[in-house]
Design an enzyme around this catalytic site. Structure first.
Site, PDB file in Angstrom:
ATOM      1  CE  LYS A 129      -4.409  -1.864   1.363  1.00 21.14           C
ATOM      2  NZ  LYS A 129      -5.529  -1.923   2.300  1.00 21.14           N
ATOM      3  NE  ARG A 174      -7.843  -8.524   0.224  1.00 17.68           N
ATOM      4  CZ  ARG A 174      -7.551  -7.625  -0.729  1.00 17.68           C
ATOM      5  NH1 ARG A 174      -6.651  -6.666  -0.480  1.00 17.68           N
ATOM      6  NH2 ARG A 174      -8.151  -7.688  -1.905  1.00 17.68           N
TER       7      ARG A 174
END
Length: 781
Positions: free
Chosen positions: A724, A759
């Site tokens: 991210k 995840r």
């Protein structure tokens, strides 16, 4: 000698003189202490004993009296004392005498204290009240509310101290000790407060001439480093009705063979008065036969179908070892919060009908296997102690499989109606104890997230053949390996690995094969990029991307592979579930589609709820997490730092959605929490969320208006930092694929702070990261 005894300040003492006498035809050894009030100012100034009282003379006089009257039979110690005061003590030149006579009974000491004076007419009268003391009365009785107190008698020490006039009366003081002993050893009190009051009443009933009575009780074996207890003083005016007021116990309840908690109040009479009103009730359920989830769901459905019952909340589900009878399958347990207008006994009748008529429970013996067991744990704050019903449930505080799920539905300050302790405290005490191996193999609990079994159930035979599938987590002790969720993007525009090849089924299945070969735990299929500001595909496009992949994975691997679908659209979720999808991963937690909750509830599918704000276009602007007013909420987590504030705001916003989920029929056991890294959060907020995971996982709130309690205890938490932007900002890596090292560090930290699922894109590398994180932080290797 000054005749005004009240003005005398000096005392001559003859202490613990040994005396033997016949008391009620039994030879008894007595210690006598005599105190003479006098004024020996002249004796002290002249050093002449003739101006005082000669204690040697007094001592000899008492011993001479003993010898002269050795054959005399006195009805009581008090009568002996009165004779000694009159015939010996006041033969001295004195105006005020206090005489204390101590004797030893079978299990206690008795003291009589006589206070006498000579008035102006030369008559012996009372100088204040006399006293009787029963001291060191050592007994054993069933008392207390904890399990160990109920299964063995507890030692207690009593002291009974009462004021009485013994000048002209000779009450049966000697009978009181025996009466108290018999009463206490055949009692079954919960509290020492009730015990002392009833001993007080017993004393007044046996000896009506008592003026004031003080009873003290000490429990000597409850706390290692001290004795604890209470004392109570009552007078004739405050003692109440002695004819009906003394509690009597049924002999069958005076047992350490079973757990019996008495009820001395009249609260059961409120049952009829309460009919027609809404009552809050907590039920415990358990099943270890058949398809346990279907049994539980059917029981809940029947409760909701009843016109006078509404199921408000459910706890998580827990797998537990059987208790009492060990040779049987593990149980699936949990608790329900319901609202009902039924009385306790009416509700009990409904529960038994569900157990035996609807779910065909066959009870071969107590604590044996069962399709379903439904117990009333709490009913408002009512106490019921009837032959067929005990509320609160008498064994609840010894059962971790009841207290852990119950504490998910009750705030930490909820008080047990019988024990007057917070139920949370009982849970903490229980978790610190080692179970007795002959009662339960282990008190450990495993949280279960049920995976959907295919509906409808056609018949009983098919029902039995259905397999109960679930994810499991040891969240109480954090002894479950971190689960690895691998990201499978079916999108051309994902921020990390967007490509047209993602839309080719064959290429996608090669990725799936690789994921399976690397033993990932969950494959997360997504057909819609949710990066901030991304263009969203239509519903039809998302369906065309996702459904063929789900269908092919299930065709190839069946139930051996757990498939999650990353979507915020209810239509996509429902169609994917029909094809075999096991989990719905919703980045909006239902905010983007108001029908999502209906689908999740209908299929009882695990539901990953991600925190975000706004929508795909606006979320990146909504990053202010300043503290907001709590309003009607009571929060049980103190916010000490700015990071606590950020995490609290995230938790409050998720809790608002969870409340809506509950109202739509979603169960707590379906939920997996995702604090939403990268969604409506900048670098500081993302880091705060990772560091604040322990705070987040213990979040608790109570709505004082709706009376709804929501906590995050023992709900699995998913963390998704993979590749991210905040990692790129910190490391300077502009390209998402270059952020693997930063992702590894974030995953490791997440495991250390408490994440249960991670995840990731780079599942091969992150598999090793999870293994190392579990070894370091959970000692699992």
């Amino acid at each position: 000698m000054n005749d005004d005894a009240s003005s005398l300040k000096d005392v001559v003492i003859v202490k613990d003189l040994q005396y033997s006498a016949l008391i009620n035809s039994h030879k008894q050894d007595i210690l006598i202490t005599t105190k003479f009030k006098t004024d020996f100012a002249k004796a002290s100034s002249t050093d002449e004993l003739k101006y005082s009282i000669n204690y040697a003379v007094v001592s000899r006089s008492i011993k001479d009296y003993e010898e002269e009257h050795e054959e005399q039979n006195y009805p009581s110690i008090a009568s002996l004392g009165n004779k000694l005061v009159t015939d010996v003590a006041f033969k001295q030149n004195c105006a005020h005498v206090t005489m204390i006579l101590k004797s030893k009974e079978s299990n206690h000491n008795v003291s009589i204290i006589l206070n006498r004076m000579v008035n102006q007419e030369g008559k012996i009268v009372n100088a204040g009240t006399d006293q009787c003391l029963l001291e060191d009365l050592s007994l054993s009785t069933i008392i207390g509310i904890f399990t160990f107190e109920r299964f063995q008698k507890q030692p207690v020490i009593l002291k009974v101290d009462f004021d009485i006039n013994l000048l002209n009366e000779d009450p049966p003081v000697s009978l009181l000790g025996a009466a108290v002993t018999k009463y206490i050893e055949n009692s079954n009190f919960k509290t020492v407060e009730a015990l002392v009051l009833n001993v007080n009443k017993l004393a007044f009933k046996l000896i009506p001439s008592i003026i004031d009575c003080k009873v003290q009780v000490l429990k000597t074996d409850i706390i290692d480093y001290c004795d604890v207890g209470v004392s109570s003083t009552r007078s004739k005016n405050t003692i109440g009705d002695l004819d009906t007021g003394i509690v009597q116990f049924d002999s069958k309840d005076i047992t350490t063979e079973q757990f019996v908690i008495p009820t001395l109040n009249v609260e059961t009479k409120q049952e009829r008065e309460g009919e027609g009103k809404d009552h809050t009730v907590f039920l415990a359920f358990g099943s270890n036969q058949g398809h346990q989830l279907h049994n539980i769901l059917q029981a809940i459905e029947e409760l909701n179908l009843h016109e006078h019952i509404e199921v408000l909340q459910s706890s998580s589900l827990y797998k537990s070892k059987p208790m009492y009878y060990l040779d049987q399958p593990d149980f699936v347990n949990g608790c329900l919060k319901i609202s009902t207008t039924l009385s306790p006994h009416q509700l009990l009748k409904v529960l038994k009908n569900i157990e035996y008529s609807s779910l065909k429970r066959v009870k071969e013996f107590d604590n044996g296997p069962r399709t379903i067991d439904l117990d009333i744990i709490l009913y408002d704050s009512l106490i019921v102690n009837d032959p067929d019903l005990n509320i609160p449930h008498i064994r609840m505080i010894e059962r971790s499989f009841v207290l852990v799920p119950l504490c998910e539905l009750l705030p930490p300050d909820f008080i047990h109606p019988v024990t007057a302790e917070p139920i949370y405290d009982h849970l903490q005490q229980l978790m610190q104890q080692q179970p007795a191996s002959d009662i339960q193999e282990s008190t450990d609990l495993v949280s279960l997230i049920p995976l959907p079994t295919r509906f409808p159930m056609l018949d009983e035979e098919t029902n039995k053949s259905l397999k109960f599938r679930y994810l499991e987590y040891d969240l109480v002790h954090r002894k479950t390996v971190t689960q690895l969720m691998a990201i499978l993007n079916i999108t051309p525009d994902s921020f990390s690995d967007g490509s047209d090849s993602n839309l080719e089924l064959a290429a996608t299945m090669r990725k799936v094969d690789e994921m399976v070969a690397n033993a990932v735990d969950i494959i997360d299929v997504g057909g819609c990029s949710t990066r901030p500001g991304s263009e969203q595909p239509s519903l039809d496009v998302e369906l065309q991307r996702v459904l063929p992949v789900v269908k092919e994975i299930k065709k190839t691997y069946g139930e051996s592979v757990i498939v999650s679908v990353d979507t915020y659209r209810s239509e996509v979720a429902e169609e994917a579930i029909k094809l075999g999808a096991d989990i719905i991963n919703d980045i909006s937690a239902g905010k983007f589609d108001d029908k999502m909750y209906d689908v999740v509830a209908k299929y009882n599918v695990p539901y990953i709820i991600n925190h975000t704000r706004g929508n795909i276009e606006t979320m990146k602007k909504l990053v202010n997490y300043s503290q907001t007013t709590d309003g009607e909420l009571t929060l049980y987590n103190k916010r000490k730092t700015s990071e606590d504030i950020i995490v609290t705001e995230v938790a409050k916003e998720l809790s608002e959605l969870i409340s809506k989920m509950y109202s739509k029929g979603i169960r707590r056991w379906q939920l997996i929490l995702d604090p939403g890294l990268g969604f409506a959060k900048n670098v500081n907020e993302n880091l705060s969320v990772i560091r604040g995971l322990p705070f987040f996982k213990k979040y608790k709130q109570f709505n004082t208006k709706t009376k709804e309690y929501i906590c995050f205890d023992y709900i699995p938490v998913l963390l998704g930092p993979s590749r991210k932007k905040f990692i790129g900002t910190i490391t300077g890596k502009e390209t998402a694929a270059e952020r693997i090292n930063g992702t590894s560090a974030s995953i490791t930290a997440g495991i250390g702070f408490g994440s249960d699922i991670v995840r990731v894109h780079d599942f091969k590398e992150m598999k090793d990261v999870c293994l190392m994180g579990d070894a370091i932080y959970k000692n699992l290797h």
